[in-house]
Design an enzyme around this catalytic site. Structure first.
Site, PDB file in Angstrom:
ATOM      1  CG  ASP A  53      -1.696   1.194   1.473  1.00 21.47           C
ATOM      2  OD1 ASP A  53      -1.934   1.912   0.481  1.00 21.47           O
ATOM      3  OD2 ASP A  53      -2.116   1.433   2.625  1.00 21.47           O
ATOM      4  CG  ASN A  55      -3.056   5.392  -0.612  1.00 18.16           C
ATOM      5  OD1 ASN A  55      -3.102   4.375   0.082  1.00 18.16           O
ATOM      6  ND2 ASN A  55      -3.970   5.701  -1.501  1.00 18.16           N
ATOM      7  CG  ASP A  57      -5.912   3.371   1.062  1.00 17.22           C
ATOM      8  OD1 ASP A  57      -5.094   2.429   1.114  1.00 17.22           O
ATOM      9  OD2 ASP A  57      -6.582   3.623   0.039  1.00 17.22           O
ATOM     10  CG  ASP A  61      -1.639   1.805  -3.493  1.00 22.29           C
ATOM     11  OD1 ASP A  61      -0.471   1.451  -3.716  1.00 22.29           O
ATOM     12  OD2 ASP A  61      -1.948   2.604  -2.570  1.00 22.29           O
ATOM     13  CG  ASP A 239     -12.719 -14.722 -12.590  1.00 22.22           C
ATOM     14  OD1 ASP A 239     -11.937 -15.149 -11.737  1.00 22.22           O
ATOM     15  OD2 ASP A 239     -13.924 -14.480 -12.356  1.00 22.22           O
ATOM     16  CD  GLU A 303     -10.681 -19.248 -11.671  1.00 24.69           C
ATOM     17  OE1 GLU A 303     -10.742 -19.486 -10.456  1.00 24.69           O
ATOM     18  OE2 GLU A 303     -11.566 -18.599 -12.245  1.00 24.69           O
TER      19      GLU A 303
HETATM   20  C1  GLC Z   1     -12.665 -16.829  -9.697  1.00 26.07           C
HETATM   21  C2  GLC Z   1     -11.787 -15.957  -8.830  1.00 26.07           C
HETATM   22  C3  GLC Z   1     -12.459 -15.764  -7.509  1.00 26.07           C
HETATM   23  C4  GLC Z   1     -13.770 -15.051  -7.741  1.00 26.07           C
HETATM   24  C5  GLC Z   1     -14.636 -15.821  -8.719  1.00 26.07           C
HETATM   25  C6  GLC Z   1     -15.758 -14.958  -9.234  1.00 26.07           C
HETATM   26  O1  GLC Z   1     -12.784 -18.114  -9.225  1.00 26.07           O
HETATM   27  O2  GLC Z   1     -10.524 -16.533  -8.714  1.00 26.07           O
HETATM   28  O3  GLC Z   1     -11.673 -15.046  -6.611  1.00 26.07           O
HETATM   29  O4  GLC Z   1     -14.465 -14.917  -6.528  1.00 26.07           O
HETATM   30  O5  GLC Z   1     -13.913 -16.215  -9.858  1.00 26.07           O
HETATM   31  O6  GLC Z   1     -15.265 -13.972 -10.076  1.00 26.07           O
END
Ligand code: GLC
Length: 581
Positions: A53, A55, A57, A61, A239, A303
């Site tokens: 991080d 900044n 907060d 980032d 994803d 993924e």
């Molecule tokens: C994938 C991501 C996970 C997220 C899910 C919905 O599995 O790795 O972190 O919650 O997709 O986008």
């Protein structure tokens, strides 16, 4: 002096001295494949909220990441994958995207992204961004327009809206459940206050699924890909890549799949009308064509929690993605027979389509392998560990995690590391329940802890505020007590530290070109021993309960000190050269 100390540095110096000449430009197709980072890279996952991080907060980032990239270059990885940093209400830590073409103010600005990319490239690191195509945020401008528009309108057709079942549409359109538990449908309210249609969300209510049957959605995502490619991103981690297309008619999930005694939760996550439909591949073929129109070094990584591995291989056919995460490997426990089987099956499935195999042990969605591998090979994998649960045995977990990482890093193909594993970080397993942020926690009626334990801020400097994560005491989620001892500055340059092991392994992996190598099992060392040869290097792991004789040869490195009696202790991996196998 241990065997490890006497041999590593000498051999290492010779190897790295010869390395510069061995990286000259490839002149044959085979050499070109061996030099293709998309087949061999070690990729480091940065989870922006908890990496660094800048900044104060309490949320990590982009400038924070840029400021720490030197450490990743020193570690010796080839690429960085950034989990989402786009504009988002953060209902699922950024996997709920409200604007795919901008940076959320908590993470910085587009200019900060450009600076990060420039710094990474100057250090020789590729940058992979996370693309979330299954769903947007409910705060995306197109979802807001859909809610404001009438049923049957073009605005609604970008998402999956349906009338409910039952006399008055009071029941969800089908029986699908959210991966975060609870129903996968939320009912809308009409402008006049009456109940309206339902929309599908395979994840949280705030993550409505796009309708990938709609050409407008397909065109929009091609344009988003172009946006980041034009900015110089080296590729995308995609994803939930197996969920974009749903079975026609959205049929009910067969309860036998969901509840059958032999199918666990992970099985249910991978089987059913919402996963791995054949037509999803059309989408990736079109993305691949787009990437191929850029410089020939951009990557697509899936993924996809798909089984069996032969189905997963469909995602990495020559005209689709370049890599897919190997979750079968991640889910295989610490056992020689199981690991041998998974490694064989992974390599065979990928070889059929000419794709590199990948390996991964931890990420932001699972309990870190240090906190997982003390468990036996059987039994369900916990979705987070809570203070009241049996607590992991850290020493045993770390020993196995180091052995397992060293086993993985010797394998040909690409390997993925999750931030902090190079420090031996455990999950935070005594986190105050009131602080949990993962929607799984409340959606499961407070029965599943979820993923916060692996997402706590990294410790950089033991003596600094927030252990160097931030220039303040703000750390978002609290760090566990063990973090200070594991901080990077406590391990850097310390022989035998976890960081030292990763750094040496990555340098040797590069020097011996293990990523581009091959695997041949060694035979006759017993059922609990894994041994393989990759080029000049022999890798041996002892997963049994007795020390075993180490093959004769020169030890390059090991995951723990080796005794002088020539044995390989329990839960230790060693790398050797000139081994007598
Ligand atoms: C994938 C991501 C996970 C997220 C899910 C919905 O599995 O790795 O972190 O919650 O997709 O986008």
């Amino acid at each position: 002096m241990s065997i490890e100390e006497t041999t590593t540095s000498e051999i290492f110096d010779q190897l790295t001295a010869g390395f510069a000449s061995s990286t000259a430009a490839a002149s044959t197709p085979a050499e070109a494949a061996a030099d293709d980072w998309r087949r061999t890279a070690v990729v480091y996952q940065v989870y922006p909220r908890s990496f660094a991080d800048s900044n104060g907060d309490g949320v990590g980032d982009l400038p924070g990441i840029t400021g720490r990239l030197d450490a990743l270059a020193e570690l010796g990885v080839d690429a960085v994958w950034l989990s989402p940093f786009y504009t988002s209400p953060q209902a699922d830590a950024g996997y709920d995207v409200a604007d795919y073409r901008d940076v959320d103010p908590i993470f910085g600005t587009l200019a900060d992204f450009d600076a990060l990319l420039a710094k990474a490239h100057s250090l020789g690191l590729k940058v992979i961004v996370d693309l979330v195509p299954n769903h947007s945020s409910d705060e995306h401008v197109w979802f807001r327009a859909a809610l404001a528009a009438a049923p049957g309108s073009p605005e609604r057709a970008r998402y999956i809206f349906r009338d409910g079942r039952g006399e008055n549409g009071e029941l969800p359109p089908n029986n699908w459940e959210s991966c975060f538990r609870g129903p996968a449908w939320t009912r809308t309210t009409n402008a006049d206050g009456t109940p309206g249609q339902w929309y599908l969300h395979l994840f949280d209510t705030k993550q409505p699924d796009w309708d990938w049957e709609n050409p407008e959605v397909r065109a929009e995502f091609l344009s988003v890909l172009k946006f980041w490619l034009d900015r110089g991103a080296d590729g995308f981690r995609v994803d939930v890549a197996h969920s974009l297309i749903k079975a026609p008619g959205l049929p009910d999930l067969d309860p036998r799949v969901d509840d059958g005694p032999e199918v666990d939760t992970e099985g249910a996550f991978m089987t059913g009308p919402m996963w791995d439909q054949d037509r999803v591949h059309e989408v990736y073929q079109s993305w691949r064509a787009l990437l191929d129109s850029y410089t020939p070094d951009r990557i697509l990584v899936a993924e996809a929690w798909v089984q069996p591995l032969s189905r997963l291989a469909n995602y990495v056919r020559p005209d689709e993605m370049h890599q897919a995460f190997n979750f079968d490997y991640l889910e295989t426990g610490w056992g020689a027979a199981e690991l041998r089987r998974t490694i064989d099956a992974s390599m065979a499935a990928n070889q059929l389509v000419g794709a590199p195999t990948t390996w991964v042990l931890s990420n932001h969605d699972v309990v870190r392998h240090v906190s997982r591998l003390w468990l036996g090979t059987d039994g369900p994998r916990p979705n987070g560990i809570r203070a009241g649960d049996t607590q992991p045995d850290y020493e045993l977990g770390l020993r196995r995690a180091k052995a397992s990482s060293l086993l993985m890093l010797g394998l040909p193909g690409s390997a993925y590391l999750y931030q902090g594993e190079e420090l031996g970080l455990p999950d935070h397993t005594s986190l105050d329940d009131d602080l949990r942020q993962d929607p799984t926690w409340w959606r499961s009626q407070y029965t599943e802890a979820g993923r916060d334990g692996c997402r706590v801020p990294l410790p950089w400097e033991a003596g600094a505020p927030g252990l160097g994560f931030a220039p303040s005491e703000q750390t978002g989620l609290p760090q566990p007590d063990s973090s200070a001892d594991l901080a990077r500055d406590q391990q850097a340059g310390v022989d035998g530290s976890t960081l030292d092991m990763y750094q040496s392994a990555l340098a040797l992996r590069r020097a011996f070109k293990l990523g581009a190598g091959s695997l041949e099992w060694t035979a006759g060392r017993g059922a609990d021993i894994i041994g393989y040869v990759n080029g000049e290097v022999t890798v041996v792991s002892n997963m049994g309960d007795q020390p075993v004789p180490l093959p004769s040869g020169e030890v390059l490195m090991a995951s723990a000190d080796l005794p002088a009696d020539g044995t390989l202790p329990v839960d230790v991996t060693a790398w050797l050269v000139s081994a007598d196998i």
